[in-house]
Every structure is written in C-alpha cells, then in structure tokens.
Design a protein around this motif. Structure first.
Motif, PDB file in Angstrom:
ATOM      1  N   LEU A 269      39.744  52.026  43.926  1.00 49.61           N
ATOM      2  CA  LEU A 269      40.369  51.171  44.940  1.00 49.61           C
ATOM      3  C   LEU A 269      40.498  51.979  46.223  1.00 49.61           C
ATOM      4  O   LEU A 269      41.543  52.525  46.548  1.00 49.61           O
ATOM      5  CB  LEU A 269      41.729  50.670  44.466  1.00 49.61           C
ATOM      6  CG  LEU A 269      42.439  49.666  45.386  1.00 49.61           C
ATOM      7  CD1 LEU A 269      41.577  48.441  45.645  1.00 49.61           C
ATOM      8  CD2 LEU A 269      43.788  49.265  44.803  1.00 49.61           C
TER       9      LEU A 269
ATOM     10  N   PRO B 222      41.459  45.415  41.235  1.00 51.18           N
ATOM     11  CA  PRO B 222      42.916  45.391  41.442  1.00 51.18           C
ATOM     12  C   PRO B 222      43.529  46.778  41.543  1.00 51.18           C
ATOM     13  O   PRO B 222      44.647  46.929  42.047  1.00 51.18           O
ATOM     14  CB  PRO B 222      43.423  44.654  40.202  1.00 51.18           C
ATOM     15  CG  PRO B 222      42.382  44.902  39.160  1.00 51.18           C
ATOM     16  CD  PRO B 222      41.082  44.935  39.899  1.00 51.18           C
ATOM     17  N   SER B 223      42.814  47.789  41.073  1.00 52.78           N
ATOM     18  CA  SER B 223      43.335  49.163  41.087  1.00 52.78           C
ATOM     19  C   SER B 223      42.179  50.109  40.823  1.00 52.78           C
ATOM     20  O   SER B 223      41.041  49.695  40.615  1.00 52.78           O
ATOM     21  CB  SER B 223      44.398  49.340  39.989  1.00 52.78           C
ATOM     22  OG  SER B 223      43.815  49.220  38.701  1.00 52.78           O
TER      23      SER B 223
ATOM     24  N   ASN C 202      36.288  38.597  36.701  1.00 54.20           N
ATOM     25  CA  ASN C 202      37.563  37.896  36.847  1.00 54.20           C
ATOM     26  C   ASN C 202      38.716  38.822  37.187  1.00 54.20           C
ATOM     27  O   ASN C 202      39.774  38.365  37.616  1.00 54.20           O
ATOM     28  CB  ASN C 202      37.868  37.119  35.554  1.00 54.20           C
ATOM     29  CG  ASN C 202      36.958  35.915  35.377  1.00 54.20           C
ATOM     30  OD1 ASN C 202      36.508  35.318  36.360  1.00 54.20           O
ATOM     31  ND2 ASN C 202      36.687  35.548  34.133  1.00 54.20           N
ATOM     32  N   GLU C 203      38.519  40.139  37.001  1.00 52.58           N
ATOM     33  CA  GLU C 203      39.556  41.109  37.368  1.00 52.58           C
ATOM     34  C   GLU C 203      39.577  41.376  38.874  1.00 52.58           C
ATOM     35  O   GLU C 203      40.551  41.888  39.411  1.00 52.58           O
ATOM     36  CB  GLU C 203      39.318  42.436  36.637  1.00 52.58           C
ATOM     37  CG  GLU C 203      39.647  42.424  35.156  1.00 52.58           C
ATOM     38  CD  GLU C 203      41.107  42.714  34.902  1.00 52.58           C
ATOM     39  OE1 GLU C 203      41.873  42.869  35.872  1.00 52.58           O
ATOM     40  OE2 GLU C 203      41.485  42.775  33.725  1.00 52.58           O
ATOM     41  N   MET C 204      38.486  41.049  39.594  1.00 54.96           N
ATOM     42  CA  MET C 204      38.384  41.389  41.000  1.00 54.96           C
ATOM     43  C   MET C 204      39.377  40.592  41.844  1.00 54.96           C
ATOM     44  O   MET C 204      39.529  39.379  41.671  1.00 54.96           O
ATOM     45  CB  MET C 204      36.964  41.120  41.515  1.00 54.96           C
ATOM     46  CG  MET C 204      35.867  41.956  40.847  1.00 54.96           C
ATOM     47  SD  MET C 204      36.046  43.739  41.100  1.00 54.96           S
ATOM     48  CE  MET C 204      36.782  44.239  39.527  1.00 54.96           C
ATOM     49  N   THR C 205      40.053  41.263  42.752  1.00 59.28           N
ATOM     50  CA  THR C 205      40.927  40.558  43.691  1.00 59.28           C
ATOM     51  C   THR C 205      40.123  39.942  44.825  1.00 59.28           C
ATOM     52  O   THR C 205      40.566  38.990  45.467  1.00 59.28           O
ATOM     53  CB  THR C 205      41.986  41.521  44.270  1.00 59.28           C
ATOM     54  OG1 THR C 205      41.314  42.598  44.952  1.00 59.28           O
ATOM     55  CG2 THR C 205      42.855  42.091  43.158  1.00 59.28           C
ATOM     56  N   THR C 206      38.955  40.501  45.113  1.00 63.86           N
ATOM     57  CA  THR C 206      38.006  39.913  46.062  1.00 63.86           C
ATOM     58  C   THR C 206      36.640  39.871  45.393  1.00 63.86           C
ATOM     59  O   THR C 206      36.174  40.876  44.862  1.00 63.86           O
ATOM     60  CB  THR C 206      37.918  40.746  47.351  1.00 63.86           C
ATOM     61  OG1 THR C 206      39.201  40.793  47.971  1.00 63.86           O
ATOM     62  CG2 THR C 206      36.913  40.114  48.320  1.00 63.86           C
ATOM     63  N   ASN C 207      35.997  38.719  45.432  1.00 63.62           N
ATOM     64  CA  ASN C 207      34.701  38.527  44.786  1.00 63.62           C
ATOM     65  C   ASN C 207      33.817  37.732  45.746  1.00 63.62           C
ATOM     66  O   ASN C 207      33.682  36.515  45.634  1.00 63.62           O
ATOM     67  CB  ASN C 207      34.888  37.776  43.463  1.00 63.62           C
ATOM     68  CG  ASN C 207      33.603  37.679  42.652  1.00 63.62           C
ATOM     69  OD1 ASN C 207      32.524  38.025  43.119  1.00 63.62           O
ATOM     70  ND2 ASN C 207      33.722  37.189  41.428  1.00 63.62           N
TER      71      ASN C 207
ATOM     72  N   LYS D  68      31.149  34.610  38.384  1.00 67.64           N
ATOM     73  CA  LYS D  68      32.189  34.617  37.364  1.00 67.64           C
ATOM     74  C   LYS D  68      31.658  34.660  35.938  1.00 67.64           C
ATOM     75  O   LYS D  68      32.434  34.797  35.000  1.00 67.64           O
ATOM     76  CB  LYS D  68      33.104  33.391  37.534  1.00 67.64           C
ATOM     77  CG  LYS D  68      33.888  33.403  38.842  1.00 67.64           C
ATOM     78  CD  LYS D  68      34.870  32.248  38.916  1.00 67.64           C
ATOM     79  CE  LYS D  68      35.686  32.303  40.204  1.00 67.64           C
ATOM     80  NZ  LYS D  68      36.652  31.184  40.306  1.00 67.64           N
TER      81      LYS D  68
END
Length: 478
Positions: free
Chosen positions: A113, A131-132, A342-347, A352
């Motif tokens: 990140l 996300p991290s 699906n874990e991505m905060t921006t895609n 998917k």
C-alpha cells in the motif's frame, strides 16, 4: 503451471570482497556483487555508508542493467525518505534487527500500500489499490527492510495461458537471465532470480508464510520464500516473513508460536548425521542435461565426506499421482483470483471474476495476448535431494519445503538451444544449475542447516560469474 508463487530478492552476496574506500571513515566498501547482509550491517553500524547510500547505489545498478535484463518493473519513489528515516533510527540507537536499512526488491504480486503497483505483470491490475500491505510486505517493513522495487516475473506467475513465456509480462517485457545473452530466466520468479544475480532459492512450506494480499494462483500450492545469494541471507529473511496470520488459515497449522532463528542453523557441520535420500524415479536424463546429472551424482561423495548417510533409490511411491493436480490448481485460481480482486479498495478495470479477467487479457492491446513425497517416511529420511531443474513441482504439489543451492554450470562447449518461439536461449554455455533439498512440512530449520553446510563445503557459486554485471558501486554515489 505455477509452483512457487513468489520469491523475494535481496541485494546480497557470497564473500567479503571490497571495492573502493569510504569518504566517510576511510574504511573499505563492500563490492555490491558479493556483499552479504552481514557485510552491509557491519558497514552501516560502523558508519562506513548509510542506507540512503545503499538505496542510491542499488537503484543506479538496476537502472544500469534493466534496459537489457528487464528484471525490475518499477522502483519505489519513496525509498530514499524511508532509508533516511531508518538511518535516523540507527543514529539514535534504535536497531530493528538484521534487515534494518537493507534494500529488498519483491516480486510484483506481493501487494504494497504505497506508490508502487502490484499487478502480477498484467495491466488488468494496474492502478488497483489493496486495502493494506500484504502480510509479508508489512513484516519486512516492520523489520526495517527497504522495499526498493517490484521485480518482473512470468505474468500471472506463469498461469496466464498454456503457452506462456518464462519471465515475460505485458507490463515489464521480457526478463533475461544474467549468465548468457537472451538466457531463459526460468519462472515464475524470473525477476527476483536476476536481481539476486541468479541466486540460491528457498521456498517455505505451504502454511509457513502468509499469502494474504499476494496475487493468488492456488491456495493449496502458493508459497512465499526468499531468493538470495547466500543461505544465511535467505535464513534471515525467512525468520522475518514466517509465522501465523489470521488472514491465511493455512498458517494456523504452524506447530510453533515463536518463529525459529533459521540463521542460527547455518554452519559447516550441519550435514553430520543426516540421512539423505535420492528419489531416482523423479530424475530423468535427457539428451541435454548430462552435465547437471553428472554433477548431481558427483555430489553424493560430497554429502558422505561431510558426514551424511546417502540412501539411493528412495523413490516416490506414487509418482504418477503428482501429475493429476491441474484441475485442483485451476479450481483454486478461479476462486482465489476473484477473492483477490474483491479485496481491492480501487479496481479501475472493474474486474471481479475469472471470465472478466480472460476477456480483459484477450482484448486489451498492451497485454499482447496470443491465443510425492512418501519416500521420507518409507525410508526414514531427514531430507531428499534432486537436481533443481526437476524439483519445484513435487514440493509445491505436496506442500513441502524446498531449498536450492548452487551445484554447477553447463560447460562453455554447450550447444546453444532456443525456445520454441526463438525468443530466449533455453540452454547454453555457463547456464547455472542447482541441487534441491526436500523435507517434511515445517522442517525448514533442518533444511537450512543441511543447505548451509553443503554451500560452505562446496562454494560452487564462485566457479562462474554472470556475463553482465553492474559497474556502479557504493563509492560512485557517496
């Protein structure tokens, strides 16, 4: 098929060789082709150079050879301030451990990140934001390592298609090995291998290191481990990245709460009393691999000289069964890649699931798309050995640890052989090969001990150097 998901590469080496004198204190500077983590820590502790100096030197070395080797996809724009903060910590008496202030390049499927991307070499993930940090990246940072870049690889860890090319990604281009022009770098950890100058490899048991926020292929086989030039450097890194993680259920099987000090096992007497087996039914001679087979057979006397008992013909009891896992890996990939997206905060590409990824890969122009181990128990062995070119699949399928050390090089008279596309040299003069150790799950400490002893007793790495070596050294940036 992808067997070892990722390896790390550290700028480290084999012997204490010097190059130039430090303008800071008049002490000799380590030659960066050979410098080990211990060498770098000694210089940092003495004030001979700083972590900022190291970052400047290593980035300059990457820039010097990357136009030819394409081993690194991108470098970290924040590496210098990170190094400066770690230098400040050291100056104020704070020391995080063996990786404090050491530059490391990680494979481009280990999420960070920060301002770097994490794409598995594909434009499909360019701009995606996790996300991290992945658990492994977070552990490296906490230990004081400086993540200076993302290494190229075989796209989607060689799972992009049934005819993928080792070391090629649409983002990073074609990685080349460093021991012969246009050398096939193998894969999927092509870039890390080149960055560490075709170093020795160590991959951990499935479950020893967390795969959280690492671009997945198979939850039953994906493994993260270090790739370095010396066993002790690999052991230092393994002690940092190993351990339980609530984000990866496979790590719950780890039988210890405190991670071992793997480097403590490194000594020249580690093979004394070990019982080593050779699964001959997994070793296949061909028209071209004669030098590797002969060197492997010659190594038996080395093991015996160093105090080990070698048991030959300890064959895998169900070798055919190891080749029936493609459907398992395929099913894992379909589910795991969807979970990762699906874990991505921006895609930014809105991908998917596996079908959307396939559609993107086939239609996005820059993608350039063109359509075991029961022998250990049976023979009461401590470990198995096998030529490295034949080793990765067996360990990955079984979920067992594997460590590879140098064994030799193809002779200068070797005929040059190209791959089917004519884009890489698949075999040629001075190509390196290795010897791999297998063990039971979570037997890494024992394997490190055996591999360290074999490395110390042979020193095969010194027999040949890469044909292309960066010229820039610490003295050039200080």
């Amino acid at each position: 098929m992808k067997f070892i998901l990722t390896l790390l590469s550290v700028a480290s080496g084999v012997a204490c060789v010097t190059y130039g004198i430090s303008p800071r204190n008049g002490q000799p500077l380590p030659d960066l082709l050979y410098a080990t983590i211990d060498d770098l820590q000694s210089g940092l502790a003495a004030g001979t150079f700083t972590s900022v100096d190291l970052v400047n030197a290593y980035v300059a070395r990457i820039n010097e050879v990357n136009p030819i080797l394409h081993a690194v996809i991108e470098t970290n724009p924040d590496a210098i301030p990170i190094a400066a903060s770690l230098d400040a910590e050291r100056a104020h008496g704070s020391f995080r451990g063996n990786l404090h202030g050491i530059p490391i390049c990680i494979k481009d499927n280990i999420a960070t990140l920060d301002k770097m991307n994490n794409t598995a070499g594909s434009f499909a993930l360019l701009g995606a934001i996790p996300p991290s940090d992945s658990t492994v990246a977070a552990k490296l940072r906490a230990a004081g390592a400086i993540i200076i870049g993302k290494c190229n690889l075989s796209q989607w860890a060689n799972y992009r298609s049934s005819n993928s090319t080792n070391g090629w990604t649409s983002r990073g281009g074609q990685t080349m090995g460093a021991y012969y022009p246009m050398q096939d770098p193998s894969g999927s950890s092509s870039g890390p291998g080149v960055v560490s100058s075709i170093g020795l490899a160590a991959a951990a048991s499935v479950g020893l290191t967390s795969r959280y926020l690492v671009v997945p292929i198979s939850q039953t086989q994906d493994t993260i481990g270090p790739l370095t030039r010396t066993m002790k450097d690999a052991a230092y890194i393994l002690s940092v990245i190993a351990g339980k993680d609530s984000h990866d259920n496979y790590t719950s099987a780890i039988p210890f709460d405190s991670v071992p000090d793997y480097a403590a096992a490194c000594n020249s007497k580690g093979l004394q009393g070990a019982k080593i087996g050779i699964p001959r039914n997994a070793i296949t001679a061909s028209a071209t691999n004669g030098p590797e087979i002969r060197a492997f057979n010659a190594s038996i006397s080395v093991f015996e000289r160093m105090g080990a008992t070698v048991v030959d013909n300890t064959d895998f009891p169900d070798l055919a069964g190891y080749y029936t896992t493609a459907s398992v890996v395929g099913a894992d990939f379909v589910a795991d890649v969807a979970n990762y997206f699906n874990e991505m905060t921006t895609n930014p590409n809105g991908i998917k699931n596996i079908q959307q990824l396939i559609n993107f890969t086939e239609t996005y122009v820059p993608e350039d798309y063109v359509p075991i181990l029961g022998a250990l128990e049976k023979y009461d062995l401590d470990a198995l050995i096998i030529p490295s070119s034949m080793a990765p699949g067996y360990a990955a399928i079984a979920g067992y640890p594997i460590i590879t050390v140098p064994l030799g090089y193809y002779p200068a008279s070797t005929n040059v052989t190209h791959n089917s596309r004519g884009t890489l040299v698949s075999l040629g003069p001075n190509f390196p090969f290795g010897l791999s150790f297998f063990g039971r799950r979570f037997s890494e400490a024992a394997l490190v001990k055996y591999a360290c002893a074999f490395e110390a007793g042979t020193n095969y790495r010194q027999l040949q150097h890469p044909y292309i070596i960066p010229n820039i050294q610490l003295v050039d940036v200080m």
